[in-house]
Design a protein around this motif. Structure first.
Motif, PDB file in Angstrom:
ATOM      1  N   LEU A 199      31.656  51.934   8.949  1.00 54.62           N
ATOM      2  CA  LEU A 199      30.307  52.310   9.359  1.00 54.62           C
ATOM      3  C   LEU A 199      29.397  52.296   8.130  1.00 54.62           C
ATOM      4  O   LEU A 199      29.688  52.955   7.129  1.00 54.62           O
ATOM      5  N   ARG A 204      26.834  57.895   3.271  1.00 50.30           N
ATOM      6  CA  ARG A 204      28.174  58.034   3.849  1.00 50.30           C
ATOM      7  C   ARG A 204      29.124  58.774   2.914  1.00 50.30           C
ATOM      8  O   ARG A 204      30.107  59.357   3.354  1.00 50.30           O
ATOM      9  N   LYS A 259      35.065  58.087  13.915  1.00 49.15           N
ATOM     10  CA  LYS A 259      33.979  57.124  13.660  1.00 49.15           C
ATOM     11  C   LYS A 259      33.680  56.315  14.925  1.00 49.15           C
ATOM     12  O   LYS A 259      32.524  56.074  15.255  1.00 49.15           O
ATOM     13  N   PHE A 263      30.137  56.019  16.901  1.00 52.20           N
ATOM     14  CA  PHE A 263      29.502  54.720  17.131  1.00 52.20           C
ATOM     15  C   PHE A 263      29.185  54.533  18.624  1.00 52.20           C
ATOM     16  O   PHE A 263      28.067  54.180  18.995  1.00 52.20           O
ATOM     17  N   ILE A 284      27.803  48.358  11.545  1.00 51.24           N
ATOM     18  CA  ILE A 284      29.179  48.045  11.172  1.00 51.24           C
ATOM     19  C   ILE A 284      29.155  46.824  10.270  1.00 51.24           C
ATOM     20  O   ILE A 284      28.507  45.824  10.572  1.00 51.24           O
TER      21      ILE A 284
END
Ligand code: C5P
Ligand code: C5P
Ligand code: ZN
Length: 476
Positions: A199, A204, A259, A263, A284
């Motif tokens: 991701l 992050r 994750k 998403f 992605i």
């Protein structure tokens, strides 16, 4: 290795040999690099590799190449000039520098002017490689640095940062290709980088998950971007623990299942808002992690690192960025984090100013011109045009032109295109090279992203020609 890559690599090697000769002859170098994040990483790479040779040098970051800079270089006490991420578009100006000076250009912009033997130029365009997509300015300097000394392979992560800073990963897979991928391989082999599909969400490594999500502006996620509370609610509805004890968890700490859940929830959220979920796919892609950087720091993720350096340039403190590239951390990074937060605020307020005043936007079939001359800071045209160009909710598939007035009373403009328009034959860099020259200014860049400065008195005629050139390119 591909034949054209090999030719490029040989050219870089030969430039490195010439630089080593200059060092052996006790040359005094002046290095001028572009002030954006790619130029800053290029500066870091050149400065670090010249210090390793104990060379004598002075370094400066510049906003553009023009007659004034050319005069300064020509009259300076330095006998050797290195230009990084700038110069190839201005050969017609650089040819007037005193012949006694040795010039090296390490650049990836489209070339303007006659290529001659006197200037040593390393540029992918000389070999049919597109500098707009396949290698950045920092990448070019890295190839030279690697030939100066194998030790400089440890600078490869900086060239990865330069490439993502210049958005060379803007493709379906969000990955670096071509010459950039050779640099990525060097960095991986040296144990300095990890590249994996994951991701891509800003922060992050560093931010609580809901904050990272709410900071995602590209793609813009209606109802989530800029809305921390909604992001928090979305995560709570998925029963994903957002804290580990007292500490906020980050995206990198999530399991694959977690994750995937996030998403899917974003896709569902977009569909419920009746907006296309396809931009979400750009969340992605290949994530580039500088594994020797400390966990939870902004220099660990290449895209976040690039954003940090970009803020230094745009907030008029590019040398802070170079210091970071050369290894400074701690209080310097903190100072830059504050700059970034200021930069973000000013970006957001400029975007509101623009979108709230549709009367300032001139619209055509393939073009939207944003008349922000009266309020926009000249350093911000590039960031604003890139942002508007990639926004799902702004003019789609058009060239975006953003205007500002400079301190010297000139007009500065940034142009951004789309892949679709490029495929139809658009080359913004060449159009701006030609028109800026016609109107006593300077301009150039890449097919998809270019800029120019022109005298204010020529603005109207310049824009009228620009409009015609763009329609012509797209109707042929
Ligand atoms: O001067 P330099 O080549 O480093 O800058 C390239 C500029 O082009 C960057 O500001 C980058 O954000 C922009 N760009 C873009 N869209 C792309 C590729 C590059 O806006 N697809
Ligand atoms: O300034 P901006 O971000 O719009 O620049 C886009 C691209 O055009 C960058 O690669 C920049 O180096 C290039 N450019 C140029 N000559 C100018 C202005 C911008 O080559 N006068
Ligand atoms: Zn560049």
């Amino acid at each position: 290795m591909h034949e054209t890559y090999q030719k490029f690599s040989i050219q870089a090697k030969s430039a490195a040999e010439e630089i080593l000769d200059c060092i052996a002859n006790n040359s005094h170098f002046t290095i001028n690099c572009h002030y954006d994040a790619d130029g800053i990483t290029a500066a870091g790479i050149i400065a670090k590799s010249l210090s390793r040779q104990n060379a004598n040098f002075h370094l400066k970051l510049v906003k553009q190449m023009d007659q004034e800079i050319v005069d300064t270089l020509s009259d300076s006490i330095y006998d050797t000039i290195i230009l990084g991420d700038i110069g190839s578009g201005y050969l017609y100006l650089l040819k007037n520098i005193k012949k006694s000076k040795k010039i090296f250009i390490l650049d990836h912009h489209q070339i303007n002017g006659d290529v001659n033997e006197e200037i040593t130029q390393v540029n992918p365009h000389l070999h049919g490689i597109d500098g707009g997509k396949e290698i950045s300015g920092a990448g070019v300097t890295y190839f030279v640095a690697k030939s100066l000394d194998e030790k400089n392979i440890d600078l490869s992560p900086l060239a990865v940062v330069g490439a993502v800073a210049d958005m060379q990963d803007k493709n379906e897979k969000r990955e670096l290709n071509s010459l950039n991928s050779l640099i990525v391989n060097d960095a991986i082999e040296a144990g300095l980088l990890k590249a994996e599909r994951d991701l891509i969400i800003y922060g992050r490594e560093t931010r609580p998950i809901h904050k990272a999500l709410s900071h995602t502006m590209n793609p813009f996620l209606p109802g989530l971007s800029g809305q921390e509370d909604n992001c928090f609610a979305l995560l709570s509805s998925l029963s994903i623990p957002i804290k580990d004890g007292d500490r906020w968890r980050t995206i990198v700490e999530l399991s694959n299942d977690e994750k995937k859940k996030i998403f899917s929830a974003i896709v569902e959220h977009m569909t419920s808002k009746e907006v296309s979920a396809s931009p979400v796919m750009t969340l992605i892609g290949t994530v580039y992690t500088l594994i020797n950087e400390d966990m939870w720091t902004s220099t660990r993720d290449a895209r976040e690192y690039a954003t940090l350096l970009n803020a230094c340039g745009r907030m008029d403190r590019p040398s802070l960025g170079v210091a970071i590239c050369m290894g400074e951390r701690g209080s310097t990074v903190k100072e830059v984090a504050n700059l970034l937060s200021e930069h973000r605020k000013s970006l957001a307020s400029y975007i509101s100013l623009i979108t709230e005043k549709p009367e300032n936007i001139e619209r055509y079939e393939h073009l939207a011109i944003i008349h922000s001359e009266e309020f926009l800071n000249e350093n911000m045209t590039g960031a604003i045009s890139s942002l508007l160009s990639s926004s799902e909710t702004f003019e789609k598939n058009k060239v975006i032109i953003v205007l500002a007035k400079t301190k010297n009373g000139e007009i500065k403009l940034s142009a951004r295109g789309t892949d679709e328009l490029i495929e139809k034959g658009l080359n913004l860099g060449i159009i701006l090279q030609t028109l800026a020259k016609r109107y006593n200014g300077n301009g150039g860049g890449h097919k998809i992203a270019a800029g120019a400065q022109i005298p204010e008195s020529n603005q109207e005629n310049f824009l009228s020609d620009l409009k015609n050139e763009i329609s012509r390119a797209l109707s042929e």
